[in-house]
Design a protein around this motif. Structure first.
Motif, PDB file in Angstrom:
ATOM      1  N   GLY A  46       2.052  68.797 -11.448  1.00  0.00           N
ATOM      2  CA  GLY A  46       2.005  69.856 -12.219  1.00  0.00           C
ATOM      3  C   GLY A  46       2.663  71.400 -11.888  1.00  0.00           C
ATOM      4  O   GLY A  46       2.923  72.071 -11.872  1.00  0.00           O
ATOM      5  N   GLN A  47       3.709  70.973 -10.671  1.00  0.00           N
ATOM      6  CA  GLN A  47       4.513  71.639 -10.515  1.00  0.00           C
ATOM      7  C   GLN A  47       5.877  72.319 -11.686  1.00  0.00           C
ATOM      8  O   GLN A  47       6.103  71.069 -11.852  1.00  0.00           O
ATOM      9  CB  GLN A  47       5.615  71.043  -9.044  1.00  0.00           C
ATOM     10  CG  GLN A  47       4.981  71.586  -8.157  1.00  0.00           C
ATOM     11  CD  GLN A  47       3.877  72.675  -7.191  1.00  0.00           C
ATOM     12  OE1 GLN A  47       4.932  73.497  -7.585  1.00  0.00           O
ATOM     13  NE2 GLN A  47       2.793  72.326  -7.689  1.00  0.00           N
ATOM     14  N   PRO A  48       6.122  73.779 -11.969  1.00  0.00           N
ATOM     15  CA  PRO A  48       6.906  73.890 -12.956  1.00  0.00           C
ATOM     16  C   PRO A  48       8.015  73.720 -12.364  1.00  0.00           C
ATOM     17  O   PRO A  48       8.755  73.307 -11.275  1.00  0.00           O
ATOM     18  CB  PRO A  48       6.502  75.748 -13.104  1.00  0.00           C
ATOM     19  CG  PRO A  48       5.218  75.620 -12.066  1.00  0.00           C
ATOM     20  CD  PRO A  48       4.852  74.579 -11.037  1.00  0.00           C
ATOM     21  N   GLN A  49       8.823  72.575 -12.609  1.00  0.00           N
ATOM     22  CA  GLN A  49      10.329  73.008 -12.533  1.00  0.00           C
ATOM     23  C   GLN A  49      11.666  73.151 -11.710  1.00  0.00           C
ATOM     24  O   GLN A  49      11.701  73.153 -10.999  1.00  0.00           O
ATOM     25  CB  GLN A  49      11.217  72.564 -13.859  1.00  0.00           C
ATOM     26  CG  GLN A  49      12.593  71.015 -13.577  1.00  0.00           C
ATOM     27  CD  GLN A  49      13.239  70.806 -15.125  1.00  0.00           C
ATOM     28  OE1 GLN A  49      12.440  69.950 -15.843  1.00  0.00           O
ATOM     29  NE2 GLN A  49      14.332  71.048 -15.142  1.00  0.00           N
ATOM     30  N   CYS A  50      10.613  74.903 -11.646  1.00  0.00           N
ATOM     31  CA  CYS A  50      11.493  75.839 -11.788  1.00  0.00           C
ATOM     32  C   CYS A  50      11.459  75.769 -10.262  1.00  0.00           C
ATOM     33  O   CYS A  50      12.083  76.016  -9.256  1.00  0.00           O
ATOM     34  CB  CYS A  50      12.149  77.504 -12.331  1.00  0.00           C
ATOM     35  SG  CYS A  50      10.686  77.675 -12.181  1.00  0.00           S
ATOM     36  N   ASP A  51       9.690  75.647  -9.562  1.00  0.00           N
ATOM     37  CA  ASP A  51       9.214  76.086  -8.785  1.00  0.00           C
ATOM     38  C   ASP A  51       9.647  75.068  -7.532  1.00  0.00           C
ATOM     39  O   ASP A  51       9.736  74.706  -6.396  1.00  0.00           O
ATOM     40  CB  ASP A  51       7.774  75.998  -8.556  1.00  0.00           C
ATOM     41  CG  ASP A  51       7.338  77.105  -9.274  1.00  0.00           C
ATOM     42  OD1 ASP A  51       8.074  78.024  -9.171  1.00  0.00           O
ATOM     43  OD2 ASP A  51       6.383  77.470  -9.333  1.00  0.00           O
ATOM     44  N   LEU A  52      10.096  73.591  -8.102  1.00  0.00           N
ATOM     45  CA  LEU A  52      10.405  72.586  -7.249  1.00  0.00           C
ATOM     46  C   LEU A  52      11.385  72.016  -7.229  1.00  0.00           C
ATOM     47  O   LEU A  52      11.863  72.150  -5.753  1.00  0.00           O
ATOM     48  CB  LEU A  52       9.961  70.755  -8.253  1.00  0.00           C
ATOM     49  CG  LEU A  52      10.237  69.766  -7.509  1.00  0.00           C
ATOM     50  CD1 LEU A  52       9.359  69.454  -6.197  1.00  0.00           C
ATOM     51  CD2 LEU A  52      10.290  68.604  -8.849  1.00  0.00           C
ATOM     52  N   ALA A  53      12.193  73.298  -7.731  1.00  0.00           N
ATOM     53  CA  ALA A  53      13.552  72.731  -7.930  1.00  0.00           C
ATOM     54  C   ALA A  53      13.700  74.555  -6.128  1.00  0.00           C
ATOM     55  O   ALA A  53      14.709  73.979  -5.004  1.00  0.00           O
ATOM     56  CB  ALA A  53      14.527  74.009  -8.581  1.00  0.00           C
ATOM     57  N   ARG A  54      13.495  75.629  -5.794  1.00  0.00           N
ATOM     58  CA  ARG A  54      12.819  76.304  -5.329  1.00  0.00           C
ATOM     59  C   ARG A  54      12.457  75.671  -4.351  1.00  0.00           C
ATOM     60  O   ARG A  54      13.111  76.060  -3.035  1.00  0.00           O
ATOM     61  CB  ARG A  54      12.008  77.298  -5.789  1.00  0.00           C
ATOM     62  CG  ARG A  54      12.586  78.736  -4.567  1.00  0.00           C
ATOM     63  CD  ARG A  54      11.285  79.782  -5.422  1.00  0.00           C
ATOM     64  NE  ARG A  54      12.006  80.492  -6.911  1.00  0.00           N
ATOM     65  CZ  ARG A  54      10.772  79.833  -7.692  1.00  0.00           C
ATOM     66  NH1 ARG A  54      10.004  80.045  -7.336  1.00  0.00           N
ATOM     67  NH2 ARG A  54      11.634  80.712  -8.877  1.00  0.00           N
ATOM     68  N   ALA A  55      11.408  74.676  -3.992  1.00  0.00           N
ATOM     69  CA  ALA A  55      11.146  74.330  -2.510  1.00  0.00           C
ATOM     70  C   ALA A  55      11.772  73.000  -1.936  1.00  0.00           C
ATOM     71  O   ALA A  55      12.170  73.108  -0.690  1.00  0.00           O
ATOM     72  CB  ALA A  55       9.741  73.495  -3.349  1.00  0.00           C
ATOM     73  N   ILE A  56      12.373  72.897  -2.789  1.00  0.00           N
ATOM     74  CA  ILE A  56      14.525  71.613  -2.617  1.00  0.00           C
ATOM     75  C   ILE A  56      15.149  72.760  -1.687  1.00  0.00           C
ATOM     76  O   ILE A  56      16.041  72.099  -1.495  1.00  0.00           O
ATOM     77  CB  ILE A  56      14.000  70.519  -3.107  1.00  0.00           C
ATOM     78  CG1 ILE A  56      13.278  68.976  -3.678  1.00  0.00           C
ATOM     79  CG2 ILE A  56      14.948  70.082  -3.203  1.00  0.00           C
ATOM     80  CD1 ILE A  56      13.301  69.016  -5.219  1.00  0.00           C
ATOM     81  N   SER A  62      20.551  72.109 -11.088  1.00  0.00           N
ATOM     82  CA  SER A  62      20.596  70.624 -10.156  1.00  0.00           C
ATOM     83  C   SER A  62      20.293  69.950 -10.389  1.00  0.00           C
ATOM     84  O   SER A  62      19.359  68.357 -10.382  1.00  0.00           O
ATOM     85  CB  SER A  62      21.402  71.287  -9.628  1.00  0.00           C
ATOM     86  OG  SER A  62      22.554  72.183  -8.964  1.00  0.00           O
ATOM     87  N   LEU A  63      18.898  69.367 -10.020  1.00  0.00           N
ATOM     88  CA  LEU A  63      17.370  69.406 -10.032  1.00  0.00           C
ATOM     89  C   LEU A  63      17.132  67.877 -11.649  1.00  0.00           C
ATOM     90  O   LEU A  63      16.980  67.160 -11.686  1.00  0.00           O
ATOM     91  CB  LEU A  63      15.813  69.826 -10.087  1.00  0.00           C
ATOM     92  CG  LEU A  63      14.402  68.696  -9.848  1.00  0.00           C
ATOM     93  CD1 LEU A  63      15.502  68.675  -8.145  1.00  0.00           C
ATOM     94  CD2 LEU A  63      13.698  70.041  -9.558  1.00  0.00           C
ATOM     95  N   VAL A  64      18.047  68.595 -12.855  1.00  0.00           N
ATOM     96  CA  VAL A  64      17.815  67.901 -14.040  1.00  0.00           C
ATOM     97  C   VAL A  64      18.303  67.081 -13.798  1.00  0.00           C
ATOM     98  O   VAL A  64      16.921  65.678 -14.276  1.00  0.00           O
ATOM     99  CB  VAL A  64      18.204  68.869 -15.240  1.00  0.00           C
ATOM    100  CG1 VAL A  64      18.514  68.315 -16.556  1.00  0.00           C
ATOM    101  CG2 VAL A  64      17.410  70.212 -15.129  1.00  0.00           C
TER     102      VAL A  64
END
Length: 152
Positions: A46-56, A62-64
């Motif tokens: 359930g991570q928001p896509q933007c939070d997942l990108a930030r964590a990575i 770029s994550l899309v």
């Protein structure tokens, strides 16, 4: 103080990922895919896509492509956030669970080998030192540059 400590610190993540890439190759996952899956698994569904990108450590656009590929593989699902329809939340599928368990075993084995011969006390000290270096870097990065045009 060794002058090359910064180079060693910079080289370690590349070395770590190269070892994991080699060991995860039989699972037919690219580095970007396994890193994305592993972060999502560790952070929780359930991570928001933007939070997942930030964590990575990548930009959200770029994550899309990686998320598209993982969706095609049936390993993740994107769902609209009920509170904000502009936000997509990322979930692992049931099919991803055995893969994630296998990845976790491989990562744990590699970690144990990389840290071989280092005591728990040394690791605690090392973790403390890395945390302080990181905090110093964050502090330095957040400083407002001094005005060069000020009379001096």
């Amino acid at each position: 103080m060794p002058e090359n400590i910064g180079f060693k610190i910079a080289r370690l993540p590349r070395l770590w990922r190269a070892i994991l890439d080699e060991r995860l190759a039989p699972l037919e996952l690219t580095q970007t895919r396994w890193v994305t899956l592993y972060h999502l698994w560790r952070l929780g569904d359930g991570q928001p896509q933007c939070d997942l990108a930030r964590a990575i450590g990548v930009e959200a656009p770029s994550l899309v492509r990686t998320l598209d590929q993982l969706t095609e593989q049936g390993l993740i699902e994107r769902r609209q956030c009920q509170d904000d329809r502009r936000t997509k939340r990322i979930f692992l599928t049931k099919e991803a669970t055995p893969l994630m368990e296998r990845i976790d075993v491989i990562v744990a084995e590699a970690r144990a080998e990389m840290l071989e011969g280092i005591s728990e006390a040394e690791l605690d000290t090392f973790d403390d030192i890395l945390t302080r270096i990181e905090q110093n870097g964050i502090r330095l990065q957040s400083r407002i540059p001094e005005q060069e045009s000020e009379p001096g």
